[in-house]
Write a protein that holds these residues in place. Sequence first.
Motif, PDB file in Angstrom:
ATOM      1  N   VAL A 127       1.411  -1.396   0.401  1.00 25.18           N
ATOM      2  CA  VAL A 127       0.321   0.115   0.325  1.00 25.18           C
ATOM      3  C   VAL A 127       0.819   0.862  -0.328  1.00 25.18           C
ATOM      4  O   VAL A 127       0.762   2.395  -0.456  1.00 25.18           O
ATOM      5  CB  VAL A 127      -0.437  -0.166   1.645  1.00 25.18           C
ATOM      6  CG1 VAL A 127      -1.907   1.076   0.962  1.00 25.18           C
ATOM      7  CG2 VAL A 127      -1.480  -1.273   1.124  1.00 25.18           C
ATOM      8  N   TRP A 128       1.764   1.274   0.961  1.00 26.78           N
ATOM      9  CA  TRP A 128       2.819   1.811   1.082  1.00 26.78           C
ATOM     10  C   TRP A 128       3.363   2.984  -0.805  1.00 26.78           C
ATOM     11  O   TRP A 128       3.947   3.516  -0.905  1.00 26.78           O
ATOM     12  CB  TRP A 128       3.588   1.989   1.631  1.00 26.78           C
ATOM     13  CG  TRP A 128       5.192   3.290   2.393  1.00 26.78           C
ATOM     14  CD1 TRP A 128       6.369   3.453   1.608  1.00 26.78           C
ATOM     15  CD2 TRP A 128       4.210   4.195   2.807  1.00 26.78           C
ATOM     16  NE1 TRP A 128       6.726   4.734   1.923  1.00 26.78           N
ATOM     17  CE2 TRP A 128       6.079   4.927   2.374  1.00 26.78           C
ATOM     18  CE3 TRP A 128       3.463   5.338   2.944  1.00 26.78           C
ATOM     19  CZ2 TRP A 128       5.628   6.460   2.957  1.00 26.78           C
ATOM     20  CZ3 TRP A 128       4.121   6.196   3.992  1.00 26.78           C
ATOM     21  CH2 TRP A 128       5.072   7.171   4.207  1.00 26.78           C
TER      22      TRP A 128
ATOM     23  N   LEU B 298       6.793  11.373   7.712  1.00 25.91           N
ATOM     24  CA  LEU B 298       7.424  11.414   7.328  1.00 25.91           C
ATOM     25  C   LEU B 298       7.644   9.423   8.030  1.00 25.91           C
ATOM     26  O   LEU B 298       8.964   9.428   8.442  1.00 25.91           O
ATOM     27  CB  LEU B 298       8.147  11.251   6.122  1.00 25.91           C
ATOM     28  CG  LEU B 298       8.648   9.915   4.804  1.00 25.91           C
ATOM     29  CD1 LEU B 298       6.934   9.872   3.951  1.00 25.91           C
ATOM     30  CD2 LEU B 298      10.162  10.534   4.015  1.00 25.91           C
ATOM     31  N   GLU B 299       6.151   8.986   7.512  1.00 22.66           N
ATOM     32  CA  GLU B 299       7.474   7.215   8.711  1.00 22.66           C
ATOM     33  C   GLU B 299       6.892   6.401   7.855  1.00 22.66           C
ATOM     34  O   GLU B 299       5.578   5.620   7.515  1.00 22.66           O
ATOM     35  CB  GLU B 299       6.345   7.596  10.063  1.00 22.66           C
ATOM     36  CG  GLU B 299       7.138   5.853  10.960  1.00 22.66           C
ATOM     37  CD  GLU B 299       6.535   5.990  12.089  1.00 22.66           C
ATOM     38  OE1 GLU B 299       6.660   4.547  12.702  1.00 22.66           O
ATOM     39  OE2 GLU B 299       5.644   7.058  12.921  1.00 22.66           O
ATOM     40  N   PRO B 300       7.764   5.568   6.881  1.00 25.72           N
ATOM     41  CA  PRO B 300       8.044   4.602   6.017  1.00 25.72           C
ATOM     42  C   PRO B 300       7.004   3.800   6.736  1.00 25.72           C
ATOM     43  O   PRO B 300       6.672   2.742   7.215  1.00 25.72           O
ATOM     44  CB  PRO B 300       9.340   3.535   6.081  1.00 25.72           C
ATOM     45  CG  PRO B 300      10.101   5.260   6.538  1.00 25.72           C
ATOM     46  CD  PRO B 300       9.184   6.342   6.825  1.00 25.72           C
ATOM     47  N   GLU B 301       5.798   3.342   5.726  1.00 31.02           N
ATOM     48  CA  GLU B 301       5.116   2.044   5.042  1.00 31.02           C
ATOM     49  C   GLU B 301       3.985   2.590   7.093  1.00 31.02           C
ATOM     50  O   GLU B 301       3.113   1.687   7.351  1.00 31.02           O
ATOM     51  CB  GLU B 301       5.461   1.146   5.535  1.00 31.02           C
ATOM     52  CG  GLU B 301       6.291   0.216   4.864  1.00 31.02           C
ATOM     53  CD  GLU B 301       6.550  -0.632   4.695  1.00 31.02           C
ATOM     54  OE1 GLU B 301       6.199  -1.656   5.869  1.00 31.02           O
ATOM     55  OE2 GLU B 301       7.296  -0.837   3.848  1.00 31.02           O
TER      56      GLU B 301
ATOM     57  N   THR C 168      -2.840  17.052   4.511  1.00 33.34           N
ATOM     58  CA  THR C 168      -3.618  15.734   3.615  1.00 33.34           C
ATOM     59  C   THR C 168      -2.865  15.009   4.586  1.00 33.34           C
ATOM     60  O   THR C 168      -1.421  14.821   5.103  1.00 33.34           O
ATOM     61  CB  THR C 168      -3.776  15.426   2.805  1.00 33.34           C
ATOM     62  OG1 THR C 168      -4.360  16.324   2.511  1.00 33.34           O
ATOM     63  CG2 THR C 168      -3.914  14.024   2.282  1.00 33.34           C
ATOM     64  N   ARG C 169      -3.234  13.900   5.744  1.00 34.57           N
ATOM     65  CA  ARG C 169      -2.088  12.792   6.147  1.00 34.57           C
ATOM     66  C   ARG C 169      -2.801  11.061   5.851  1.00 34.57           C
ATOM     67  O   ARG C 169      -3.769  11.698   6.510  1.00 34.57           O
ATOM     68  CB  ARG C 169      -2.274  12.783   7.903  1.00 34.57           C
ATOM     69  CG  ARG C 169      -2.035  12.294   8.802  1.00 34.57           C
ATOM     70  CD  ARG C 169      -2.487  12.714  10.099  1.00 34.57           C
ATOM     71  NE  ARG C 169      -1.299  11.395  11.176  1.00 34.57           N
ATOM     72  CZ  ARG C 169      -0.192  12.123  11.575  1.00 34.57           C
ATOM     73  NH1 ARG C 169       0.378  12.488  11.578  1.00 34.57           N
ATOM     74  NH2 ARG C 169       0.673  10.840  12.050  1.00 34.57           N
ATOM     75  N   TYR C 170      -1.940  10.305   5.673  1.00 36.92           N
ATOM     76  CA  TYR C 170      -2.442   9.184   5.477  1.00 36.92           C
ATOM     77  C   TYR C 170      -1.558   8.132   6.316  1.00 36.92           C
ATOM     78  O   TYR C 170      -0.543   8.666   6.614  1.00 36.92           O
ATOM     79  CB  TYR C 170      -1.924   8.832   4.073  1.00 36.92           C
ATOM     80  CG  TYR C 170      -2.385   9.600   2.735  1.00 36.92           C
ATOM     81  CD1 TYR C 170      -3.045   9.002   2.112  1.00 36.92           C
ATOM     82  CD2 TYR C 170      -1.074  10.624   1.970  1.00 36.92           C
ATOM     83  CE1 TYR C 170      -3.797   9.902   1.250  1.00 36.92           C
ATOM     84  CE2 TYR C 170      -1.725  11.634   1.192  1.00 36.92           C
ATOM     85  CZ  TYR C 170      -2.667  10.890   0.528  1.00 36.92           C
ATOM     86  OH  TYR C 170      -2.894  11.660  -0.348  1.00 36.92           O
ATOM     87  N   THR C 171      -2.189   7.562   7.409  1.00 39.46           N
ATOM     88  CA  THR C 171      -2.312   6.930   8.180  1.00 39.46           C
ATOM     89  C   THR C 171      -2.530   4.989   8.097  1.00 39.46           C
ATOM     90  O   THR C 171      -3.549   4.835   7.472  1.00 39.46           O
ATOM     91  CB  THR C 171      -2.542   7.370   9.773  1.00 39.46           C
ATOM     92  OG1 THR C 171      -2.377   8.686   9.933  1.00 39.46           O
ATOM     93  CG2 THR C 171      -1.658   6.413  10.683  1.00 39.46           C
ATOM     94  N   LEU C 172      -0.819   4.298   7.842  1.00 37.47           N
ATOM     95  CA  LEU C 172      -0.728   3.023   7.431  1.00 37.47           C
ATOM     96  C   LEU C 172      -1.428   1.609   8.847  1.00 37.47           C
ATOM     97  O   LEU C 172      -0.438   2.463   9.707  1.00 37.47           O
ATOM     98  CB  LEU C 172      -0.322   2.469   6.180  1.00 37.47           C
ATOM     99  CG  LEU C 172      -0.093   2.894   5.361  1.00 37.47           C
ATOM    100  CD1 LEU C 172      -0.255   4.749   5.040  1.00 37.47           C
ATOM    101  CD2 LEU C 172       0.197   2.061   4.132  1.00 37.47           C
TER     102      LEU C 172
END
Length: 142
Positions: free
Chosen positions: A17-18, A71-74, A91-95
């Motif tokens: 996904v990342w 930024l924190e990969p994955e 915008t913030r994407y959190t996995l």
Amino acid sequence: MAEVSADARIGAPAGKVWAQLTDFASYGRWNATHTSFPQGGPETLETGATFAENMKLMGFPAEVQWTVEELEPERVLAIRGKGPMGVLVGTRYTLTPEGDATTLRIDGEFTGAAVSLMAGKLRDSATAALNESLRKLGGLVG
């Protein structure tokens, strides 16, 4: 201020996904508000990196100057930018990994004088775009 969020469980590991999320060349395949990166995505994806994006929201084109804030990969990609009419966008994407699947949450916020005039409409349009983007991204990696 207008705040929006959406999340979806995607049937792929966080790394996959990342990889799709940070493949700026493919944004047009899944991001419902994206139209182009005039100079391409960030040269190096790192905190402090900047890039410009042309977008369309509520039928209006806009160019946003983004800065990578976190930024924190994955795990996390957070960007903050400035759009037209003094509108600030975040915008913030959190996995969140869940075995062979990943929950991806997208949080967005819009602030500025122009936002207060159309906050409800903007919230509805942005939420619909987030949900469409998640569906398309899931289709690419799931």
